[in-house]
Design a protein around this motif. Structure first.
Motif, PDB file in Angstrom:
ATOM      1  N   THR A 173       2.296  -1.921   4.986  1.00  0.00           N
ATOM      2  CA  THR A 173       3.168  -1.980   4.591  1.00  0.00           C
ATOM      3  C   THR A 173       3.393  -2.816   4.027  1.00  0.00           C
ATOM      4  OG1 THR A 173       4.037   0.348   5.535  1.00  0.00           O
ATOM      5  CG2 THR A 173       5.825  -0.871   4.360  1.00  0.00           C
ATOM      6  N   ARG A 174       3.173  -3.984   4.512  1.00  0.00           N
ATOM      7  CA  ARG A 174       4.317  -5.271   4.500  1.00  0.00           C
ATOM      8  C   ARG A 174       3.700  -5.853   3.362  1.00  0.00           C
ATOM      9  NH1 ARG A 174       3.452  -7.221   9.157  1.00  0.00           N
ATOM     10  NH2 ARG A 174       1.574  -8.532   9.151  1.00  0.00           N
ATOM     11  N   ILE A 175       1.572  -5.730   3.555  1.00  0.00           N
ATOM     12  CA  ILE A 175       1.127  -6.373   2.173  1.00  0.00           C
ATOM     13  C   ILE A 175       0.750  -5.502   1.257  1.00  0.00           C
ATOM     14  CG2 ILE A 175      -0.490  -6.996   4.018  1.00  0.00           C
ATOM     15  CD1 ILE A 175      -2.485  -5.293   3.382  1.00  0.00           C
ATOM     16  N   GLY A 176       1.934  -4.784   0.763  1.00  0.00           N
ATOM     17  CA  GLY A 176       1.813  -4.146  -0.403  1.00  0.00           C
ATOM     18  C   GLY A 176       1.422  -2.773  -0.881  1.00  0.00           C
TER      19      GLY A 176
ATOM     20  N   ALA B 262       1.332   3.075   3.734  1.00  0.00           N
ATOM     21  CA  ALA B 262       1.931   2.891   5.737  1.00  0.00           C
ATOM     22  C   ALA B 262       1.505   5.160   5.851  1.00  0.00           C
ATOM     23  CB  ALA B 262       2.840   2.469   4.985  1.00  0.00           C
TER      24      ALA B 262
ATOM     25  N   ARG C 271      -0.554  -1.284  12.470  1.00  0.00           N
ATOM     26  CA  ARG C 271      -0.730  -0.728  11.043  1.00  0.00           C
ATOM     27  C   ARG C 271      -0.399  -0.175   9.793  1.00  0.00           C
ATOM     28  NH1 ARG C 271      -4.773   3.603   9.990  1.00  0.00           N
ATOM     29  NH2 ARG C 271      -2.586   4.321   9.743  1.00  0.00           N
ATOM     30  N   ARG C 272       0.263   0.565  10.139  1.00  0.00           N
ATOM     31  CA  ARG C 272       1.298   1.057   9.684  1.00  0.00           C
ATOM     32  C   ARG C 272       2.451  -0.152   9.151  1.00  0.00           C
ATOM     33  NH1 ARG C 272       3.387   6.809  10.650  1.00  0.00           N
ATOM     34  NH2 ARG C 272       1.519   8.250   9.417  1.00  0.00           N
ATOM     35  N   MET C 273       2.952  -0.903   9.634  1.00  0.00           N
ATOM     36  CA  MET C 273       3.077  -2.263   9.594  1.00  0.00           C
ATOM     37  C   MET C 273       3.066  -3.347   8.487  1.00  0.00           C
ATOM     38  SD  MET C 273       6.190  -1.971  12.826  1.00  0.00           S
ATOM     39  CE  MET C 273       6.557  -3.682  12.416  1.00  0.00           C
ATOM     40  N   HIS C 274       1.300  -3.662   9.365  1.00  0.00           N
ATOM     41  CA  HIS C 274       0.936  -4.902   8.374  1.00  0.00           C
ATOM     42  C   HIS C 274       0.918  -4.280   6.962  1.00  0.00           C
ATOM     43  CE1 HIS C 274      -2.431  -7.971   8.786  1.00  0.00           C
ATOM     44  NE2 HIS C 274      -2.606  -7.995   7.423  1.00  0.00           N
TER      45      HIS C 274
ATOM     46  N   GLU D 152      -7.326  -3.874   2.248  1.00  0.00           N
ATOM     47  CA  GLU D 152      -6.395  -2.337   2.940  1.00  0.00           C
ATOM     48  C   GLU D 152      -7.465  -1.959   3.106  1.00  0.00           C
ATOM     49  OE1 GLU D 152      -3.996   1.069   2.282  1.00  0.00           O
ATOM     50  OE2 GLU D 152      -4.133  -0.243   0.763  1.00  0.00           O
TER      51      GLU D 152
END
Length: 96
Positions: free
Chosen positions: A83-86, A92, A78-81, A19
């Motif tokens: 959130t997507r990686i956990g 997020a 960035r927020r979506m990325h 992160e």
């Protein structure tokens, strides 16, 4: 997984090193974007000092204005990325 919070709860790291790398890359993109915007506006301002270069100055202002919405797009990506990686909802919702 590591969880680290400062006293004001502004920073929560939930997934560790990955992160931080992602945040750093998006922050770097945002900084580069801000520098380019500043350069377009400064150059445009200088070119407005002479009538013969006013047209190119206008184009540089237009480029700078079109580039302004890129920063929120970078933040959203960035927020979506994250959130997507956990990173979850807590990670997020953080802004830097």
């Amino acid at each position: 997984m590591t969880s680290l919070s400062d006293h004001s709860s502004d920073l929560t790291l939930r997934i560790g090193h990955e992160e931080l790398i992602i945040r750093g890359r998006y922050e770097t993109l945002s900084i580069i974007n801000d520098i380019l915007i500043a350069l377009w506006f400064i150059s445009g301002s200088v070119l407005f000092l002479s009538e013969s270069t006013t047209t190119i100055g206008t184009w540089l202002f237009l480029i700078g204005n079109m580039q302004l919405p890129i920063r929120p797009v970078i933040r959203l990506a960035r927020r979506m990325h994250i959130t997507r990686i956990g990173g979850g909802a807590g990670a997020a919702s953080q802004d830097f």
